[in-house]
Design a protein around this motif. Structure first.
Motif: not given
Ligand SMILES: Nc1ncnc2c1ncn2[C@@H]1O[C@H](COP(=O)(O)OP(=O)(O)OP(=O)(O)O)[C@@H](O)[C@H]1O
Ligand SMILES: [Mg+2]
Lengths: 478, 264
Positions: A362-370, A374, B65, B107, B109
């Motif tokens: 979620d953290g990565s997707l939430g930053l606009g990563a595909t 991710t 999300m 969260n 990384f």
């Protein structure tokens, strides 16, 4: 009493001990369990453990020692009667077989009344084959053997039950209101757990010790320098063999390398698909389907290599490319082995990737990563230690594999870069050096232990290496 | 300087995000019922309401999300700058680059502090060289009030920070990608008063260029940082309006009793 019956009796005694112990604890406290140091059940448990564990240990020890003692006594008595050329171990095997068969023929008296020849015929009719010529001495020895066995069993029953009762009495005698029953039982259980793990450790140590012992024996007959440095493998049972490990080691590493080149990308990609993209429905079908690969017996893979993959590679690649015309080749074995170890990589990696918390994705997707960014930058690095472990497991599986190599790559020890040539591996040669009726006295057979130990050291080194990678990674990230 | 920006911001009343008749279901659980909200540009909007009323759920709708939760279904329309974000042509990846998010649970990384903050800029190619990236990392960490604590240990793992530091690291990470809208789900829940004040200052500063939506359980915080407040209760948007009006003169009795501490 039979062993099963003895065990049941011991368990029943221990169970009775539990209830007596609990009741005693309650009565000691005058019915008010709050006065006890521990819950009443712990007093019962302590009695149970003291009754059951020592008596079972005595029983197991007895079962291990009794055959050795009986064997030595009976054989000592037979020693004087057998001829100088007869082998004691063969005679004893006959005696044991006879002792086991006596019940099926009838009573001991009946057996004693028969001539050895008649007895042998009767036994043959029962499907019991006796190797050597039967003598009256042997029959007598067999009867002795039986009698001793019976006595031993009785002794074991009496001693085990006595130990159980003694343990029970001891534990019951110690029950007071301030007796720390919980601490005692917990300590007792901890000792049991330590014992269990010690068994595993000691077994490993025993295996290594026996390997080491035979290897040292081997090196006393054959120079270590030749073993480790020579590049020819040509054992001659007449003597004068060349026992260089390199052709075998090379074959092992070459086949394993090809297997991993097949299995790691395929396994990892299917794991990523399953964990990250597949819908739950697809997952429930595909995952078990891949795991089936791990359940196929290696001999079946061997057949597949021998009948299908080998000829296919020869006809479509090796011959047209002018690289050889053998259907057994390193490539065949490597490919098939690669398929075999795919589930080791995919299934474990899938579990590990799934264990990466969703919040990181979620953290990565939430930053606009595909999703693929991710996976590459967050999920896989987080899962790396586990993936390394999975690959390692696959590697040790490949290094230890024998059947596929025999049938796919052949048995010719050779040092060559050409993947379409027949080669062989350490494990195959261990088997072929040990098959046959030779004793473990010549370097040609003892070399198997040296090979085994080398293989063990290599897999150990591989494990340590992987641990090191994981540790390094952890230091960097977690 | 800051006051001037604040003055400017208050005058902006263009709608940034507009939600119409939004329904969210988790399987059969109807979590958001008929919510209509207009989120203004260059404004801080606070979502308040008792636990479990759907604040996080609604917030997650705004940058899709919720797509990552298989059982979740969103109905109704949500537009960003007039474009329906649930339209098939909209790429959720692009959307999330524009609408950043700080999650309720920190969260970070399992990477170094530096890599955590540099993650977004690297992915979106916001910098041309290492020096620029270093600049963004430092600026973001400063804005999240974390720089002084971590400037000497940028290469140590982000997961090794304390809970409150992790929360600020996640804020820095979100700020570094330069989103147009920043969604913050209880960003100060683990922070001490000093760090809270710094984050609130950051929110105020962000308002000059972005619109910020903040979920909070602190009435004081909502009153301090937001210009508009939405009160959620049991999946309904009960009341939405100017923060001053909500806190001094709520129209709905439920809002009043929540603010005065009688429900929730
Ligand atoms: N992943 C999920 N799956 C199923 N139901 C969910 C999920 N997430 C939230 N819900 C449900 O949706 C409702 C709203 O939850 P949400 O997390 O939006 O509450 P919240 O207002 O953010 O609460 P809090 O203040 O405690 O964070 C709750 O009833 C919750 O049980
Ligand atoms: Mg929430």
């Amino acid at each position: 009493m039979s062993i099963g019956l003895v065990s049941l009796t011991l368990l029943a005694l221990a169970a009775a001990g539990y209830f007596i112990g609990r009741a005693r604890a309650v009565s000691v406290a005058g019915g008010d369990t709050r006065k006890l140091h521990s819950l009443a059940g712990f007093y019962g448990q302590s009695v149970f453990l003291f009754a059951a564990v020592p008596s079972f240990l005595v029983m197991i020890a007895w079962l291990l020692i009794q055959p050795v003692l009986i064997e030595s006594r009976v054989s000592a008595r037979l020693q004087t009667t057998i001829g100088p050329d007869a082998s004691m171990s063969l005679v004893m095997a006959d005696v044991r077989r006879l002792a086991g068969a006596i019940d099926r023929i009838g009573s001991a008296d009946e057996v004693a009344s028969l001539t050895p020849e008649a007895l042998k015929a009767r036994l043959a009719g029962q499907g019991v084959a006796i190797g050597g010529a039967m003598t009256t001495d042997q029959v007598a020895a067999a009867n002795d053997y039986r009698a001793l066995q019976g006595k031993g069993r009785l002794g074991m029953t009496v001693v085990a039950i006595a130990v159980a009762l003694a343990g029970m009495a001891l534990a019951l005698g110690r029950i007071r209101a301030d007796y720390r029953a919980r601490n005692v039982t917990e300590r007792f259980i901890m000792v049991l757990l330590i014992g269990a793990s010690l068994i595993a450790v000691l077994t490993t140590a025993g295996i290594i010790a026996s390997l080491l012992f035979e290897t040292i024996h081997f090196f006393s007959l054959y120079p270590a320098a030749d073993f480790f440095l020579s590049t020819t493998w040509s054992p001659k049972f007449g003597g004068g063999s060349d026992l260089g490990i390199w052709p075998l080691l090379w074959g092992t590493l070459y086949v394993s390398l090809i297997a991993l080149i097949v299995a790691v990308p395929v396994g990892l990609m299917s794991a990523i698909y399953l964990a990250e993209y597949a819908s739950p429905r697809v997952r429930t079908w595909v995952k078990p389907a891949i795991e089936v690969l791990a359940g196929i017996p290696t001999i079946v893979y061997g057949l597949f290599a021998l009948v299908t993959v080998g000829p296919l590679l020869r006809d479509w690649f090796a011959q047209p490319l002018g690289l050889g015309n053998s259907s057994s080749s390193v490539m065949t074995a490597g490919l098939v082995m690669g398929i075999m170890v795919i589930p080791f990589v995919s299934s474990l990696s899938d579990d590990i990737i799934n264990a990466v918390p969703q919040s990181l994705r979620d953290g990565s997707l939430g930053l606009g990563a595909t999703p693929s960014e991710t996976i590459r930058q967050v999920v896989l690095p987080a899962a790396l230690p586990g993936i390394v472990g999975a690959v390692l497991l696959a590697a040790s599986r490949a290094i230890g594999e024998t059947m596929i190599v025999v049938m796919g790559a052949g048995a010719a020890a050779k040092l060559s870069m050409n993947p379409f040539e027949a080669m062989t591996t350490v494990t195959v040669k261990i088997v072929s050096q040990l098959t046959g009726d030779t004793e473990f006295a010549s370097p040609e057979t003892l070399v198997a232990f040296a090979l085994g130990l080398t293989l063990f050291v290599i897999t150990l080194a591989l494990n340590i290496f992987a641990l090191w990678i994981v540790r390094r990674y952890r230091e960097q990230y977690e | 300087m800051k006051d001037v920006l604040t003055e400017n911001a208050v005058t902006s009343h263009t709608t940034k995000i507009s939600a119409r008749k939004v329904q969210v279901f988790y399987g059969t659980n109807h979590a958001i019922k008929d919510v209509d909200v207009e989120i203004l540009d260059k404004t801080v909007t606070a979502f308040i309401g008792p636990s479990g009323c759907g604040k996080s759920t609604f917030l997650r709708c705004l940058n899709r999300m919720n797509d990552t939760i298989p059982s979740c279904r969103v109905e109704g329309s949500i537009t960003l700058d007039g474009e329906n974000i649930y339209d098939k042509r909209v790429d959720p990846v692009q959307l999330r680059a524009k609408v950043g998010m700080v999650f309720q649970k920190p969260n970070p990384f399992p990477k170094s502090i530096y890599d955590n903050v540099a993650y977004g800029p690297k992915i979106h190619g916001l910098t041309r060289n290492k020096a620029e990236l270093d600049g963004i990392v430092e600026k973001s960490l400063r804005r999240a009030a974390l720089w002084n604590e971590v400037k000497d240990r940028l290469q140590t793992p982000g997961t090794g920070l304390s809970g409150g530091q992790q929360q600020r690291l996640c804020i820095a990470r979100a700020v570094a990608t330069n989103p147009e809208v920043l969604l913050m789900d209880e960003p100060c829940s683990a922070l001490d008063p000093i760090a809270t004040a710094q984050v609130e200052e950051l929110i105020d500063e962000l308002r000059a260029n972005f619109s910020v939506v903040i979920v909070t359980h602190s009435m004081q915080q909502a009153a301090r940082v937001s210009q508009r407040t939405a009160f959620f209760h049991l999946g309904h948007l009960v009341e939405y309006g100017e923060t001053g009006q909500i806190f001094t003169n709520p129209r709905d009795p439920r809002t009043e009793s929540y603010i005065t501490g009688r429900i929730g």
